[in-house]
Motif scaffolding. Structure first.
Motif, short mmCIF file in Angstrom:
data_model
loop_
_atom_site.label_atom_id
_atom_site.label_comp_id
_atom_site.label_asym_id
_atom_site.label_seq_id
_atom_site.Cartn_x
_atom_site.Cartn_y
_atom_site.Cartn_z
N TYR A 1 54.47 17.40 16.19
CA TYR A 1 55.11 16.10 15.98
C TYR A 1 55.95 16.11 14.71
CZ TYR A 1 52.69 13.66 19.69
OH TYR A 1 52.25 13.25 20.92
N GLN A 2 57.08 15.41 14.78
CA GLN A 2 57.96 15.25 13.63
C GLN A 2 58.13 13.76 13.40
OE1 GLN A 2 61.95 16.57 14.33
NE2 GLN A 2 62.55 16.33 12.22
N LEU A 3 58.06 13.33 12.14
CA LEU A 3 58.25 11.93 11.80
C LEU A 3 59.71 11.67 11.48
CD1 LEU A 3 55.17 11.30 9.51
CD2 LEU A 3 55.43 10.71 11.91
N VAL A 4 60.25 10.58 12.02
CA VAL A 4 61.62 10.18 11.73
C VAL A 4 61.64 8.69 11.41
CG1 VAL A 4 62.70 11.96 13.15
CG2 VAL A 4 62.16 9.77 14.16
N ILE A 5 62.60 8.31 10.59
CA ILE A 5 62.80 6.91 10.22
C ILE A 5 63.90 6.34 11.09
CG2 ILE A 5 63.43 5.30 8.38
CD1 ILE A 5 62.37 7.44 6.40
N THR B 1 52.54 10.69 4.26
CA THR B 1 51.91 11.11 5.51
C THR B 1 52.06 12.61 5.71
OG1 THR B 1 52.37 8.94 6.46
CG2 THR B 1 51.86 10.69 8.00
N ASP B 2 53.23 13.13 5.39
CA ASP B 2 53.44 14.58 5.48
C ASP B 2 52.49 15.34 4.57
OD1 ASP B 2 55.39 14.62 7.45
OD2 ASP B 2 57.07 14.79 6.04
N LYS B 3 52.31 14.85 3.34
CA LYS B 3 51.41 15.50 2.38
C LYS B 3 49.96 15.48 2.87
CE LYS B 3 54.05 14.66 -1.81
NZ LYS B 3 54.08 13.91 -3.08
N ALA B 4 49.58 14.38 3.52
CA ALA B 4 48.20 14.25 4.01
C ALA B 4 47.94 15.17 5.20
CB ALA B 4 47.92 12.80 4.40
N ASN B 5 49.02 15.64 5.84
CA ASN B 5 48.90 16.59 6.96
C ASN B 5 47.96 16.08 8.05
OD1 ASN B 5 49.67 18.94 8.23
ND2 ASN B 5 48.03 20.14 7.33
N ILE B 6 48.20 14.85 8.53
CA ILE B 6 47.31 14.24 9.50
C ILE B 6 47.83 14.32 10.94
CG2 ILE B 6 46.20 12.68 7.89
CD1 ILE B 6 48.08 10.49 8.84
N LEU B 7 49.11 14.67 11.10
CA LEU B 7 49.68 14.76 12.44
C LEU B 7 49.64 16.20 12.94
CD1 LEU B 7 52.85 12.51 12.25
CD2 LEU B 7 50.75 12.05 13.49
#
Length: 55
Positions: free
Chosen positions: A48-52, A38-44
């Motif tokens: 925003y930061q993604l966390v698990i 998702t980070d590579k696709a740069n869609i956000l």
């Protein structure tokens, strides 16, 4: 089980879902792989930061 949450700079939390069904991953590694893709696709947006998170 793990899920990925998008957290905005204004502390808004958003769950990731496909067809209104929350995405749940069996392993941390699966969630991490999806997060990296998702980070590579740069869609956000940049604010925003993604966390698990573990369920």
């Amino acid at each position: 089980m793990y899920k990925i949450i998008a957290i905005g700079t204004n502390n808004v939390r958003a769950k990731l879902a496909i067809d209104e069904e929350e995405m749940i991953f069996e392993t941390y590694e699966e969630a991490e792989k999806f997060l990296q893709e998702t980070d590579k696709a740069n869609i956000l947006p940049d604010n925003y930061q993604l966390v698990i998170e573990e369920q």
